[in-house]
Design an enzyme around this catalytic site. Sequence first.
Site, PDB file in Angstrom:
ATOM      1  N   HIS A 206       0.662  -1.290  -0.021  1.00 53.56           N
ATOM      2  CA  HIS A 206       0.067   0.057  -0.105  1.00 53.56           C
ATOM      3  C   HIS A 206       0.794   1.225  -0.153  1.00 53.56           C
ATOM      4  O   HIS A 206       0.449   2.116  -0.619  1.00 53.56           O
ATOM      5  CB  HIS A 206      -0.870  -0.041   1.258  1.00 53.56           C
ATOM      6  CG  HIS A 206      -1.849  -1.114   1.373  1.00 53.56           C
ATOM      7  ND1 HIS A 206      -2.632  -1.536   2.492  1.00 53.56           N
ATOM      8  CD2 HIS A 206      -1.941  -2.313   0.400  1.00 53.56           C
ATOM      9  CE1 HIS A 206      -3.117  -2.458   2.099  1.00 53.56           C
ATOM     10  NE2 HIS A 206      -2.740  -3.257   1.100  1.00 53.56           N
TER      11      HIS A 206
ATOM     12  N   ARG B 280      -8.896   3.595  -9.470  1.00 55.92           N
ATOM     13  CA  ARG B 280      -9.238   2.303  -8.545  1.00 55.92           C
ATOM     14  C   ARG B 280      -9.539   2.534  -7.413  1.00 55.92           C
ATOM     15  O   ARG B 280      -9.153   2.830  -6.286  1.00 55.92           O
ATOM     16  CB  ARG B 280      -7.630   1.636  -8.566  1.00 55.92           C
ATOM     17  CG  ARG B 280      -6.992   1.140  -9.653  1.00 55.92           C
ATOM     18  CD  ARG B 280      -5.645   0.487  -9.352  1.00 55.92           C
ATOM     19  NE  ARG B 280      -5.016  -0.325 -10.297  1.00 55.92           N
ATOM     20  CZ  ARG B 280      -4.016  -0.183 -11.441  1.00 55.92           C
ATOM     21  NH1 ARG B 280      -3.427   0.967 -11.169  1.00 55.92           N
ATOM     22  NH2 ARG B 280      -3.388  -1.026 -11.937  1.00 55.92           N
TER      23      ARG B 280
ATOM     24  N   ARG C  81     -13.533   2.010 -11.306  1.00 54.87           N
ATOM     25  CA  ARG C  81     -14.001   0.746 -11.155  1.00 54.87           C
ATOM     26  C   ARG C  81     -14.179   0.157  -9.972  1.00 54.87           C
ATOM     27  O   ARG C  81     -13.992   0.823  -9.113  1.00 54.87           O
ATOM     28  CB  ARG C  81     -12.379  -0.049 -11.452  1.00 54.87           C
ATOM     29  CG  ARG C  81     -12.707  -1.634 -11.204  1.00 54.87           C
ATOM     30  CD  ARG C  81     -11.096  -2.070 -11.719  1.00 54.87           C
ATOM     31  NE  ARG C  81     -10.046  -1.824 -10.516  1.00 54.87           N
ATOM     32  CZ  ARG C  81      -8.955  -2.227 -10.768  1.00 54.87           C
ATOM     33  NH1 ARG C  81      -8.687  -2.757 -11.759  1.00 54.87           N
ATOM     34  NH2 ARG C  81      -8.239  -2.155  -9.780  1.00 54.87           N
TER      35      ARG C  81
ATOM     36  N   GLU D 272     -10.027  -9.335 -18.376  1.00 56.07           N
ATOM     37  CA  GLU D 272      -8.962  -9.679 -17.466  1.00 56.07           C
ATOM     38  C   GLU D 272      -8.750 -11.173 -17.632  1.00 56.07           C
ATOM     39  O   GLU D 272      -7.648 -11.794 -17.468  1.00 56.07           O
ATOM     40  CB  GLU D 272      -8.911  -9.133 -16.221  1.00 56.07           C
ATOM     41  CG  GLU D 272      -8.902  -7.792 -16.081  1.00 56.07           C
ATOM     42  CD  GLU D 272      -8.951  -7.269 -14.635  1.00 56.07           C
ATOM     43  OE1 GLU D 272      -7.961  -6.628 -14.087  1.00 56.07           O
ATOM     44  OE2 GLU D 272      -9.909  -7.180 -14.190  1.00 56.07           O
TER      45      GLU D 272
ATOM     46  N   ASN E  14      -2.484  -6.316 -17.117  1.00 58.99           N
ATOM     47  CA  ASN E  14      -1.767  -6.924 -15.840  1.00 58.99           C
ATOM     48  C   ASN E  14      -2.209  -8.210 -15.535  1.00 58.99           C
ATOM     49  O   ASN E  14      -1.538  -9.422 -15.530  1.00 58.99           O
ATOM     50  CB  ASN E  14      -1.757  -6.262 -14.640  1.00 58.99           C
ATOM     51  CG  ASN E  14      -1.120  -4.834 -14.862  1.00 58.99           C
ATOM     52  OD1 ASN E  14      -0.460  -4.595 -15.708  1.00 58.99           O
ATOM     53  ND2 ASN E  14      -1.825  -3.904 -13.866  1.00 58.99           N
TER      54      ASN E  14
ATOM     55  N   ARG F 244       1.806 -12.424 -11.689  1.00 56.87           N
ATOM     56  CA  ARG F 244       2.083 -11.071 -12.068  1.00 56.87           C
ATOM     57  C   ARG F 244       3.193 -10.523 -10.991  1.00 56.87           C
ATOM     58  O   ARG F 244       3.891  -9.618 -11.298  1.00 56.87           O
ATOM     59  CB  ARG F 244       1.080 -10.282 -12.205  1.00 56.87           C
ATOM     60  CG  ARG F 244       0.338 -10.068 -11.022  1.00 56.87           C
ATOM     61  CD  ARG F 244      -1.160  -9.295 -11.170  1.00 56.87           C
ATOM     62  NE  ARG F 244      -0.968  -7.889 -10.955  1.00 56.87           N
ATOM     63  CZ  ARG F 244      -1.965  -7.084 -11.167  1.00 56.87           C
ATOM     64  NH1 ARG F 244      -3.261  -7.337 -11.768  1.00 56.87           N
ATOM     65  NH2 ARG F 244      -2.097  -5.955 -10.994  1.00 56.87           N
TER      66      ARG F 244
ATOM     67  N   CYS G 262      -5.949  -0.674 -19.878  1.00 53.45           N
ATOM     68  CA  CYS G 262      -5.406   0.157 -18.523  1.00 53.45           C
ATOM     69  C   CYS G 262      -4.525  -0.567 -17.827  1.00 53.45           C
ATOM     70  O   CYS G 262      -4.222  -0.036 -16.789  1.00 53.45           O
ATOM     71  CB  CYS G 262      -6.671   0.799 -17.927  1.00 53.45           C
ATOM     72  SG  CYS G 262      -7.586  -0.720 -17.286  1.00 53.45           S
TER      73      CYS G 262
END
Length: 756
Positions: free
Chosen positions: A367, A474, A510, A610, A633, A644, A681
């Site tokens: 974070h 996000r 999102r 995704e 990603n 990832r 994105c």
Amino acid sequence: MRDTAGGPRVLLKRLRELMQEPLEPQTRLDRIVREIAANMVAEVCSLYVLRADSVLELYATEGLNPGSVHQAQLRLGQGLVGTIAASARPLNLSEAQQHPAFAYLPEVGEEAYNSFLGVPVLRAGRTLGVLVVQNRTKRTYREDELEALETTAMVIAEMIATGDLVRLTRPGLELDLTRPVSFDGISFNDGIGLGHVVLHEPRIVVTNLFNEDSDQEVRRLEQALSSLRLSIDDMLSRRDVAFEGEHRQVLEAYRMFANDRGWVRRLEEAVRNGLTAEAAVEKVQSDMRARMLHMTDPYLRERMSDFDDLANRLLRQLMGHGPDALAQTLPKDSIIVARSMGAAELLDYPRDRLRGLVLEDGAATSHVVIVARAMGIPVAGQMKGAVSMAENGDAIIVDGEEGIIHLRPQPDLEAAYAEKVRFRARRQEIYRELRSQPSLSKDGVAVDLLMNAGLLVDLPHLADSGAGGIGLFRTELQFMVAATFPRAEQQERLYSDVLDAARGKPVTFRTIDIGGDKVLPYFKSVSHEENPALGWRAIRLTLDRPGLLRTQIRALLRAAGGRELRMMLPMITELGEIRQARELIDREVRHLSRFGHDLPTQLRLGAMLEVPSLIFQLDELMAAVDFVSVGSNDLFQFVMAVDRGNTTLSDRFDPLSVPFLRVLRQIAEAGERSGTPVTLCGELAGKPISALALLGVGFRSISMSAASIGPVKAMLIETPVAELRAFLADNLAGNSAELPMRMLLQGWAEEHGIPL
Ligand code: PEP
Ligand code: MG
């Protein structure tokens, strides 16, 4: 300790007097060793100091050959002294010559001495030297004598750390503490920072070492301990930690340690030996850290950092230091060095004084790293040992490009980096000039360059990067930096602030994407998942917890009242999930309109692509939504079956490979066929070379971190897109490509004078 010689209290008193006298450093050292020898009724007392070349040099002696001072040397690990330094543990021997590590140094003349007591000179868990006493007779030194010598070693550590001995070192033979060091780690955020070390939760420097009255000092210690315990109880009973979770476990552990009898007893003993309560905390902690240094058990090491935190809290209690005292005295070019750090703690530092962040731990997805990226400061992580090697105020360079730090750099290195910073600033200047230019390719194709965001701190970049809007907001970041679930009003406030700041530019929110590597400490998801990336996350989780999703949807609808709202659903696997989410949205719309709330002028719902299952139903997908956004990603991790976050595999497979580019082209073409806008994105959009490939397979909208907009735009302006598309079509057909696609693209860009 024998009474005849005065005991440890008298010794400490004498040392204090010696420290205050205006003496030359060598004279002071000579007097100190003489004083110790006399007090401990030892024939010999010697001090060895660790140099940067890992050699221990004799700095002062009482009893051994005075001619060997600054001559006698031992390597780290060599002889008894070298063994003490290497292990950071004392040695107490009645027959020193019998010890397997004993090494005979003819110049010092120590063959006559049988008994030997040596202790490491420690500061913050680092060995700076070794202090030794010796006697002719075969005797074992008592526990209290060992304690006294360790305490004396602390005073000497202070002399070394404050630079008192630097004047005694010969050129080229720096002390270990002052030498330049570099650490190789991982880059978490690009950028170069030059500045000065600020240790996060710095080891508080204890300057007052000796107490006047032990009884009174023990009472002070007891008071501070009981305030410490109360403050921990207080934290535990606060509403925001009253949930299950890691935070609580950590605090429970603190509470247990704050009551640990062994710890408290060692603290009291050190005070009874003459130290102030602060110095006692420092000593006990330093000893413990040095001993734990050799432990490999991750659980115990973790506990050690709990004890460190606790000791720091106790020191603050004793010294009355508030946590914000530091922020006011922060240097203008602060580089924060921390073992680890919470996201909110970084936000406590004033942004205009931050030049970089160094973490001993951390991952790119921590974070604090996400927040640092949003603040635009260079971050380097996995710098094991950086905290104990750095002192507040040391010069430091953070190279976030390479994932390296340089502590106390040499002047030529500093000059080279200063040049690099100037070069980067010039480049940024060019990007700034591009800001107002239209986002068109060389042959006039319009491409939307959007930015990714997630916190309020990102918003100023919307204007200063020249982004066309926010392609990915996000929303889970607000949840990740909070201590509890953000309430509906807090969510609504953030969303409406974001829309205000965007001033009519499009923003795509999102819905909350937690689970996988994004865990909320206050939210217990499921007990244990073998494969969290494939588990209960994102839309799967929020559809199962509709209360969570509905609260968010309502906050979004209210925040966007009277304006356009774009909402996008993460990790869609089958179209039924979109249907379910739409039903929830419709319900909330009905609810709000029933109560007369202002609704969005237009509501557009999109899906993130995704999960590979969607590739096999592209036409149906395009028909089911208003827009699609590729999360490269996750899509790459699932198409290539490569985690990832796994650094061992991160360079193994290339997203610019034929199969993955074919997948991306298929998606872009399905969008074109149906007229459904498609964006990408993930991180892929942010590197000029991969953005070039995306243009080549048909993308006309991409979203990236704000810092990437400039470099990508510089590429776009010089790119003839039609020609590029034909070039890629040729190379993605059949097995014609002889070289890897990345190299072909690089070559093509070079031929066309395109900056990458
Ligand atoms: C992605 O997966 O590419 C994406 C943009 O989502 P996140 O990185 O937040 O998982
Ligand atoms: Mg994703």
